[in-house]
Design an enzyme around this catalytic site. Sequence first.
Site, mmCIF file in Angstrom:
data_model
loop_
_atom_site.group_PDB
_atom_site.id
_atom_site.type_symbol
_atom_site.label_atom_id
_atom_site.label_comp_id
_atom_site.label_asym_id
_atom_site.label_seq_id
_atom_site.Cartn_x
_atom_site.Cartn_y
_atom_site.Cartn_z
ATOM 1 N NE ARG A 1 -4.149 1.730 1.064
ATOM 2 C CZ ARG A 1 -5.147 2.066 0.254
ATOM 3 N NH1 ARG A 1 -5.172 1.655 -1.008
ATOM 4 N NH2 ARG A 1 -6.147 2.800 0.694
ATOM 5 C CB THR B 1 -9.443 -0.912 -7.522
ATOM 6 O OG1 THR B 1 -9.256 0.215 -6.709
ATOM 7 C CG2 THR B 1 -9.072 -2.178 -6.802
ATOM 8 C CB THR C 1 -6.130 0.588 -6.559
ATOM 9 O OG1 THR C 1 -7.038 1.547 -7.067
ATOM 10 C CG2 THR C 1 -5.649 1.044 -5.196
ATOM 11 C CG ASN D 1 -8.413 6.048 -4.475
ATOM 12 O OD1 ASN D 1 -9.254 5.163 -4.326
ATOM 13 N ND2 ASN D 1 -8.503 7.214 -3.876
ATOM 14 C CB SER E 1 -12.511 -1.156 0.704
ATOM 15 O OG SER E 1 -12.985 -0.086 1.466
ATOM 16 N N GLY F 1 -13.721 -1.751 -6.720
ATOM 17 C CA GLY F 1 -14.983 -1.054 -6.454
ATOM 18 C C GLY F 1 -15.066 -0.342 -5.129
HETATM 19 O O1 DON Z 1 -8.052 1.000 -1.252
HETATM 20 C C1 DON Z 1 -9.222 1.331 -1.423
HETATM 21 O O2 DON Z 1 -10.138 0.975 -0.702
HETATM 22 C C2 DON Z 1 -9.564 2.185 -2.640
HETATM 23 N N1 DON Z 1 -8.412 2.977 -2.995
HETATM 24 C C3 DON Z 1 -10.010 1.285 -3.752
HETATM 25 C C4 DON Z 1 -10.405 2.046 -4.985
HETATM 26 C C5 DON Z 1 -11.191 1.271 -5.953
HETATM 27 O O3 DON Z 1 -11.531 0.138 -5.742
HETATM 28 C C6 DON Z 1 -11.574 1.992 -7.184
HETATM 29 N N2 DON Z 1 -12.469 1.250 -7.982
HETATM 30 N N3 DON Z 1 -12.779 0.518 -8.700
#
Ligand code: DON
Length: 570
Positions: free
Chosen positions: A104, A381, A399, A401, A453, A473
């Site tokens: 991360r 993501t 991701t 983000n 998430s 998502g």
């Molecule tokens: O880490 C996270 O929870 C977010 N940055 C995830 C972003 C995401 O899933 C975007 N979408 N599809």
Amino acid sequence: MQSLHHHIRFSIGFLLFFLFIASGRGHAQAAWSKSYEHAIVVTAEERASLAGRDILRQGGNAVDAAVAVQFALAVTLPRAGNLGGGGFMVIHLSDGTSQSLDFRERAPLQADADMYIRKGEYVPALSREGGLASGVPGVVDGMVKALNKYGELSLNQVLQPAIELARKGYPLSYKQAESLNYYAPKFRKYQGSSNYFTRDDGAAWKEGDLFLQTDLARTLQRIADRGRAGFYEGKTADLLVEEMKKQNGIISHKDLQQYESVWRNPVRASFGDYELYIMPPPSSGSIAITQILDMLEPYDLPELGFNSAKYVHLLTETMRRAFADRAYFLGDPDFAAIPRSELIDPAYTKQRMENFRWERASSSEDIGHGEVPSFQESTETTHFSIMDGEGNAVAVTTTLNGSFGSKVAVSGAGFLLNNEMDDFTAEPGEPNMFGLIQGKNNAIEPGKRMLSSMSPAIVVKNNSARMILGAAGGPRIITATLHNFLNMAVFQMTPSQAISVPRFHHQWMPDTLYYETLGLSPDTRQLLEAKGHSLSPSDGLGRAHTVYVDDEGIKFGAPDPRGDGMAAGY
Ligand code: DON
């Protein structure tokens, strides 16, 4: 013409897919699902799936293939695949051991809790776009670390597919062209992004246009030659820091030198005959999914019936409680004391459901977080799933983000930076771009990881990996992963059915039950509204790419029909 082509291909895909669903858990093959494979790779993008398969064919294991896929996605899925972002990897080996890697992003050393406040007001745009939105990227360190520990091939070998795709280019698909065109006005604001992601002649991209990324190929080659130093030091690092200066960003050479991915123990949950190994904090999914499964344990779910009003009501109430705890308790375990074992103690989850009533929805305002005993307070993501011929399983969610992250590409280096800083609690009480209200354990601090998430998970039965799960998502990742598990484990769906059937989602705040359009019948919705739920239709709640192994050991790959992913096996 191009869109007609696309439409025809899409319709045929759907037809084949429903024929497959109609055939049940048989030996049918869907257009998007391969079975009987020795090894299988499921990703959101065709060329990345093929890159992973080729690495397996060359004798690589599931981790080698995962590293190759991560780098290939940086080339072929620039809206989510990346070098300038981060993610999580969960591994379950055929010897029964499991492990997880946290790569991360981290807040830059110059970050502080007020960095998005201007004239006393929180300015959300600053954490979502431009130089200040980025955390320190973790992908390259993570991939090198995973390969060093588990890989059988060299970094150079696993990078080759990505380097070739970047250097020789590839023809854009309809969807790829469409998404680049949609974001063109944003890309034009940043010189690097404008150079890389809009056409030189100013025209719109078309399906079939050759997409070349020579600067990115050179960056990938520097990584192949020098390992992590090819990214965090030398030319790539210089270019990144230079870009930061142009965009008022704060990532420094020191941030890059200090970045380190971390091995962490996965959270282990159990449900019936299954054990789930899920990415631990700073992922929130593991705690939330474990809590929800524990809250569901006393109930006979098949008897309630799939997506019946009672089933939706019960799950919604468990989601509401788990997300309330997420908001209050969770954050980076290296910075805040996370009551990990207390939150997943069955006595605690049982107590959280004491005010559950079949007749009425609870109100999120009344629910709040639970009381954890003796807890000391302190301060686009994409997911892919791989199983090799030995039964080693890898789940990765990665991701930038938002789609195309901060929209800022590093000039000269060819890759986009993330806008992951928006996942922190930028301002208490203010929703982030996923509508999440979060707590002080997730406040911005230098070097801290923002709560996520993303929930890559591996489900094990009798010591062997049986499901590789995860999704894209935002917060919907948690509920999509939960649904997929329950659909296979409780309702005995085929993997393709499990990921395709309509989903629903509740994240405590806003107090809204989101359901996929047409996913709940009008009479089910009426029953739920009568209990006091506030419903809202929603498109595509998460995109999951799953591997499933049945009782006979046959492997199935199931890409989510909400995206355009592909399963590749051999
Ligand atoms: O880490 C996270 O929870 C977010 N940055 C995830 C972003 C995401 O899933 C975007 N979408 N599809």
